[in-house]
Design an enzyme around this catalytic site. Structure first.
Site, PDB file in Angstrom:
ATOM      1  N   ASN A 340       0.827  -1.206   0.000  1.00 19.58           N
ATOM      2  CA  ASN A 340       0.000   0.000   0.000  1.00 19.58           C
ATOM      3  C   ASN A 340       0.867   1.263   0.000  1.00 19.58           C
ATOM      4  O   ASN A 340       0.750   2.138   0.866  1.00 19.58           O
ATOM      5  CB  ASN A 340      -0.945  -0.001   1.201  1.00 19.58           C
ATOM      6  N   HIS A 373      -7.446   3.602   9.576  1.00 24.12           N
ATOM      7  CA  HIS A 373      -8.062   2.307   9.290  1.00 24.12           C
ATOM      8  C   HIS A 373      -9.327   2.103  10.110  1.00 24.12           C
ATOM      9  O   HIS A 373     -10.309   1.538   9.636  1.00 24.12           O
ATOM     10  CB  HIS A 373      -7.075   1.169   9.586  1.00 24.12           C
TER      11      HIS A 373
END
Length: 488
Positions: A340, A373
């Site tokens: 990522n 997140h």
């Protein structure tokens, strides 16, 4: 019946997949649109349409938060816009995830992904505006001491003032390219897409086909692995009655399935960009994920049309995952660098480089990554425990692997790869189980053994490192005395 059960259970994911494929398919048509303003408005309207389809009533969350964040950027001014926007967007992210506590329906995971991207874009552009202002102001003060950009091996982070108007901020925040699941790209990249000719001359179709070709494999592996080793089984009594080795290795299967899901999503997201031509730059710019060209950017902006037709391009700017490296890299530190990458760039640019207290930079970056997140315990267990493993890994890497050669290096590399993979799988179990009670059930069933292994490795590594440091001067001294005696 099983097929219907599968479809109903994964209906939102299936719709999301088709929307990603739709975004890939329309890229060639979007690329060929006439004027810049038409292109911007069509991209924004498509983005808003995607939000409405995915989120329904909950579409007001990404729309309201994004518009408010943009207004804050404009109202607070260049000096403080980054701080004000950061705190507002993350505060709204908390409200968004606790919507059911305020009488609103809880948004789906797909809406959560869109909101996360909106946070990255709005906060990111605020930091670009402030960062460019600071850099240009500093450059003006030291103008006579600065050498020209062309003579530098690497560009400065900011070479010109970034100051988009209100409408362009809306276009950047809601353009459909990368809106569903990333990747993150700077406002500078977005602006270059419309102003520079690169997207007209890069082989978008070729890059897109090359990027997409592995997606069927990732999806097939994900479906197979998640069917054979389902997540919920790890909490069952039957699982607890299996051998300790089976329980210890089960997270490998869970993390393998999770990786395939991420690979397929990220690869499709990259394909949306390559199809539309977003993030294409000449290779001579030595382009980096998230950032774009790192060398000779101002020269690239002045590239003649004829040269742009024949130059070689890449899409490194929007590359999120290096799949093969994710699977094969030896150390956790290197694995983190290829996972990522676009979001990691954002965290580095917005948090790590700008956090004022140097000893706390890493902790600040990890904390922001966690709360971006979500606030589930699993994210803390997974992300915040990485530095503890890295402390031990770095010691063994320097002592044994770094200077090893031949067969010894291969054997040590395999051992370090296995330990790295096992550590990631153990942490990923917490990431997937999310809540503290579920994590505790699994970790208790295996006696929290990996934390004990980490601690033992760290203590042994510190002892070996100390012994190595104590012996090194003695070796050097003995070598020096031997050389003197030979001279005599």
């Amino acid at each position: 019946m099983k097929m219907w059960s599968f479809l109903s259970k994964n209906w939102n994911d299936i719709i999301y997949l088709f929307l990603l494929l739709f975004s890939v398919a329309i890229g060639r048509y979007y690329r060929s649109l006439g004027t810049v303003q038409v292109k911007k408005w069509i991209g924004t309207l498509l983005g808003l349409l995607l939000i409405l389809i995915v989120s329904g009533f909950n579409a007001f969350h990404p729309i309201l938060s994004g518009i408010t964040g943009i207004l804050i950027i404009k109202l607070t001014g260049v000096r403080y816009c980054h701080v004000a926007t950061f705190f507002f967007m993350f505060s709204y992210l908390f409200f968004f995830r606790l919507a059911d506590k305020f009488g609103f329906p809880l948004p789906t995971g797909q809406t959560n992904l869109i909101e996360m991207i909106i946070v990255l874009r709005v906060v990111g552009v605020a930091f670009e505006i402030n960062g460019s202002w600071l850099a240009i102001s500093k450059k003006k003060k030291n103008e006579d001491k600065e050498s020209s950009t062309e003579l530098k091996e690497k560009d400065d982070e900011f070479l010109e003032l970034i100051s988009p108007n209100l409408v362009d901020l809306v276009h950047y925040s809601y353009n459909y390219i990368g809106l569903l699941t990333g990747p993150y790209y700077r406002y500078r990249t977005f602006d270059d897409y419309f102003k520079l000719p690169f997207s007209k001359y890069v082989d978008c179709t070729g890059f897109t086909i090359n990027t997409l070709k592995a997606v069927p494999l990732y999806i097939s592996l994900y479906l197979a692995l998640s069917n054979l080793w389902p997540l919920e089984y790890i909490l069952s009594e039957e699982h607890n009655n299996r051998s300790f080795l089976y329980q210890m290795m089960y997270p490998w299967a869970l993390f393998a399935a999770f990786r395939q899901r991420i690979y397929s999503g990220m690869t499709l997201a990259e394909s949306v960009c390559t199809s539309a031509g977003m993030g294409a730059y000449p290779v001579e710019g030595k382009n980096r994920t998230g950032h774009g060209p790192t060398v000779g950017y101002m020269k690239l902006k002045q590239m003649p049309e004829e040269q742009a037709k024949t130059t070689e391009y890449d899409f490194n700017t929007i590359e999120s995952m290096e799949v093969w490296a994710c699977e094969t890299t030896v150390t956790l530190r290197d694995s983190m660098k290829v996972w990522n990458k676009a979001v990691q760039y954002w965290v580095a640019m917005v948090v790590y480089k700008r956090f004022p207290v140097k000893p706390l930079k890493v902790h600040a970056a990890l904390f922001v990554s966690v709360i971006w997140h979500g606030f589930h315990a699993g994210y803390f267990f997974c992300i915040y425990f990485c530095p503890f493993y890295l402390m031990a890994e770095d010691i063994y890497y320097k002592l044994y692997y770094k200077n090893a050669i031949g067969l010894k290096k291969k054997i040590l590399g395999f051992v370090m790869w296995f330990l790295r993979s096992h550590s990631e799988s153990y942490q990923a179990a917490a990431f997937l189980l999310l809540t503290f009670d579920r994590i505790w059930i699994y970790y208790s069933s295996v006696y929290h053994y990996w934390y004990g292994v980490w601690l033992a490795f760290l203590i042994l590594g510190l002892a070996l490192n100390t012994a190595h440091k104590m012996s090194t001067p003695r070796v050097k001294k003995e070598g020096k005395e031997s050389m003197e005696s030979r001279t005599d």
